[in-house]
Motif scaffolding. Structure first.
Motif, PDB file in Angstrom:
ATOM      1  N   MET A   1       4.662 -24.358   6.928  1.00  0.00           N
ATOM      2  CA  MET A   1       4.047 -23.049   6.678  1.00  0.00           C
ATOM      3  C   MET A   1       2.579 -23.106   7.089  1.00  0.00           C
ATOM      4  N   THR A   2       2.099 -22.058   7.754  1.00  0.00           N
ATOM      5  CA  THR A   2       0.707 -21.983   8.158  1.00  0.00           C
ATOM      6  C   THR A   2       0.039 -20.784   7.506  1.00  0.00           C
ATOM      7  N   LEU A   3      -1.271 -20.725   7.656  1.00  0.00           N
ATOM      8  CA  LEU A   3      -2.036 -19.666   7.021  1.00  0.00           C
ATOM      9  C   LEU A   3      -1.622 -18.304   7.545  1.00  0.00           C
ATOM     10  N   ALA A   4      -1.176 -17.435   6.643  1.00  0.00           N
ATOM     11  CA  ALA A   4      -0.762 -16.082   6.997  1.00  0.00           C
ATOM     12  C   ALA A   4      -1.842 -15.117   6.519  1.00  0.00           C
ATOM     13  N   LEU A   5      -2.731 -14.769   7.409  1.00  0.00           N
ATOM     14  CA  LEU A   5      -3.919 -14.011   7.033  1.00  0.00           C
ATOM     15  C   LEU A   5      -3.584 -12.697   6.346  1.00  0.00           C
ATOM     16  N   ASP A   6      -2.591 -11.999   6.845  1.00  0.00           N
ATOM     17  CA  ASP A   6      -2.261 -10.679   6.295  1.00  0.00           C
ATOM     18  C   ASP A   6      -1.774 -10.751   4.850  1.00  0.00           C
ATOM     19  N   ASP A   7      -1.254 -11.903   4.443  1.00  0.00           N
ATOM     20  CA  ASP A   7      -0.721 -12.042   3.084  1.00  0.00           C
ATOM     21  C   ASP A   7      -1.787 -12.455   2.066  1.00  0.00           C
ATOM     22  N   LEU A   8      -2.966 -12.818   2.544  1.00  0.00           N
ATOM     23  CA  LEU A   8      -4.009 -13.303   1.647  1.00  0.00           C
ATOM     24  C   LEU A   8      -4.802 -12.151   1.044  1.00  0.00           C
ATOM     25  N   VAL A   9      -5.169 -12.293  -0.215  1.00  0.00           N
ATOM     26  CA  VAL A   9      -6.012 -11.277  -0.846  1.00  0.00           C
ATOM     27  C   VAL A   9      -7.489 -11.610  -0.677  1.00  0.00           C
ATOM     28  N   ALA A  10      -7.799 -12.892  -0.419  1.00  0.00           N
ATOM     29  CA  ALA A  10      -9.199 -13.286  -0.276  1.00  0.00           C
ATOM     30  C   ALA A  10      -9.286 -14.660   0.381  1.00  0.00           C
ATOM     31  N   ILE A  11     -10.472 -14.950   0.935  1.00  0.00           N
ATOM     32  CA  ILE A  11     -10.787 -16.280   1.460  1.00  0.00           C
ATOM     33  C   ILE A  11     -12.047 -16.750   0.754  1.00  0.00           C
ATOM     34  N   ASP A  12     -11.918 -17.819  -0.011  1.00  0.00           N
ATOM     35  CA  ASP A  12     -13.045 -18.417  -0.720  1.00  0.00           C
ATOM     36  C   ASP A  12     -13.676 -19.447   0.218  1.00  0.00           C
ATOM     37  N   VAL A  13     -14.902 -19.183   0.670  1.00  0.00           N
ATOM     38  CA  VAL A  13     -15.508 -20.037   1.691  1.00  0.00           C
ATOM     39  C   VAL A  13     -16.295 -21.205   1.113  1.00  0.00           C
ATOM     40  N   HIS A  14     -16.227 -21.400  -0.221  1.00  0.00           N
ATOM     41  CA  HIS A  14     -17.083 -22.436  -0.799  1.00  0.00           C
ATOM     42  C   HIS A  14     -16.401 -23.104  -1.999  1.00  0.00           C
ATOM     43  N   THR A  15     -15.622 -24.160  -1.735  1.00  0.00           N
ATOM     44  CA  THR A  15     -15.032 -24.960  -2.809  1.00  0.00           C
ATOM     45  C   THR A  15     -15.262 -26.438  -2.511  1.00  0.00           C
ATOM     46  N   HIS A  16     -15.214 -27.240  -3.562  1.00  0.00           N
ATOM     47  CA  HIS A  16     -15.588 -28.646  -3.441  1.00  0.00           C
ATOM     48  C   HIS A  16     -14.417 -29.586  -3.683  1.00  0.00           C
ATOM     49  N   ALA A  17     -14.341 -30.607  -2.838  1.00  0.00           N
ATOM     50  CA  ALA A  17     -13.486 -31.762  -3.122  1.00  0.00           C
ATOM     51  C   ALA A  17     -14.343 -32.734  -3.911  1.00  0.00           C
ATOM     52  N   GLU A  18     -14.100 -32.832  -5.215  1.00  0.00           N
ATOM     53  CA  GLU A  18     -14.980 -33.619  -6.088  1.00  0.00           C
ATOM     54  C   GLU A  18     -14.454 -35.008  -6.390  1.00  0.00           C
ATOM     55  N   VAL A  19     -13.205 -35.266  -6.020  1.00  0.00           N
ATOM     56  CA  VAL A  19     -12.643 -36.586  -6.319  1.00  0.00           C
ATOM     57  C   VAL A  19     -11.686 -36.980  -5.199  1.00  0.00           C
TER      58      VAL A  19
END
Length: 297
Positions: A1-19
């Protein structure tokens, strides 16, 4: 499965991999504790990339994920960029891998930038000048910017105050002056095709950030790190008018959740046509996502 833009309600451009997969944290325990206290994230645990994917999938959102490489300034080993990229590649329907390369690495860092994009599918890069201990307009970092500009991917710069080191004696060695967005204005001049994101409401330099973003055509602002109910009034006005095509939804997950952010965003006085731009459309354009992305294998 790949990113389906039309099905997304939002794109969060700032999240962290903390571990990391083996439990290695992105920051020292002292700096992590200071950040959690600053954000009121008591009892906050560090999700794995897999857990982040499940969290965003449940909400029909995509998320840009990155760590911060600040080995030179902090002495703390980074989470490997390759690991973050490979982990994100296991969740292409919701995760978009970014990377972080310590600018003190100079031309060696520029080679790493190219390798991460060309071999590992990285879609952008994160800089945290205060944590990494450098001024964004220091020519020392220019080999990295040159490579990022050539590759056509965005560069995100932390701006404004930071919760990292807050309340620790001497701020844990973190110098706030490096996160003045006016220092990034020099970068936008010297690399005119580099797509730049000024991360966060840039307290105490909010007006400077707005000035840079309105003046330089490839400079954007993400709204992460603050609940929208605390946004400065001028930031809301510009997001609703002059910068409506250049402002991006970001949460700063896990210290701020998208659930909390979006609930407070609903209360902002914004034109209806602006909301989808901030939540998804501006990010999709910046990241080069379109309907054909949804069909790629």
């Amino acid at each position: 499965m790949t990113l389906a833009l039309d099905d997304l309600v939002a794109i969060d451009v700032h999240t962290h991999a903390e571990v990391s997969r083996d439990g290695h944290p992105s920051l020292s325990p002292e700096l992590l504790a200071a950040s959690a206290k600053y954000f009121g994230a008591h009892g906050h645990r560090q999700p794995t990339v897999d857990e982040t994917a499940a969290y965003y999938r449940e909400r029909r959102m995509a998320a840009v994920v990155f760590t911060v490489d600040a080995e030179h300034a902090t002495g703390h080993p980074r989470i490997p960029n390759e690991e973050v990229a490979e982990n994100c590649a296991e969740h292409p329907d919701v995760l978009i891998p970014f990377a972080s390369v310590d600018p003190w690495k100079g031309r060696a860092g520029a080679r790493e930038v190219r390798r991460l994009v060309e071999r590992h599918g990285v879609r952008g890069f994160k800089f945290h000048p205060s944590l990494q201990g450098f001024a964004p307009n220091d020519p020392m970092a220019y080999p990295l910017y040159e490579a990022i500009e050539e590759l056509g991917v965005p560069a995100v710069f932390h701006t404004g105050q930071t919760g990292i080191g807050a309340g620790v004696p001497g701020g844990g060695g973190i110098r706030l002056k490096y996160s003045d967005p006016m220092l990034v204005d020099d970068v936008a001049v010297d690399f005119p095709e580099l797509r730049i994101v000024l991360a966060h409401p840039s307290f105490p330099w909010q007006d400077s950030a707005l000035a840079v973003a309105t003046h330089k055509p490839h400079v954007h602002i993400d709204l992460s790190g603050w609940s929208p109910k605390y946004f400065p009034p001028q930031l809301v006005r510009y997001a609703d008018s002059l910068l409506q095509d250049k402002v991006l939804f970001g949460s700063d997950y896990p210290v701020i959740t998208p659930d909390r952010w979006l609930a407070d965003f609903e209360a902002l006085d914004l034109k209806p046509a602006v909301r989808p731009k901030i939540l998804k459309n501006n990010a999709a354009r910046l990241l080069g996502l379109d309907t054909t992305d949804s069909e790629r294998t």
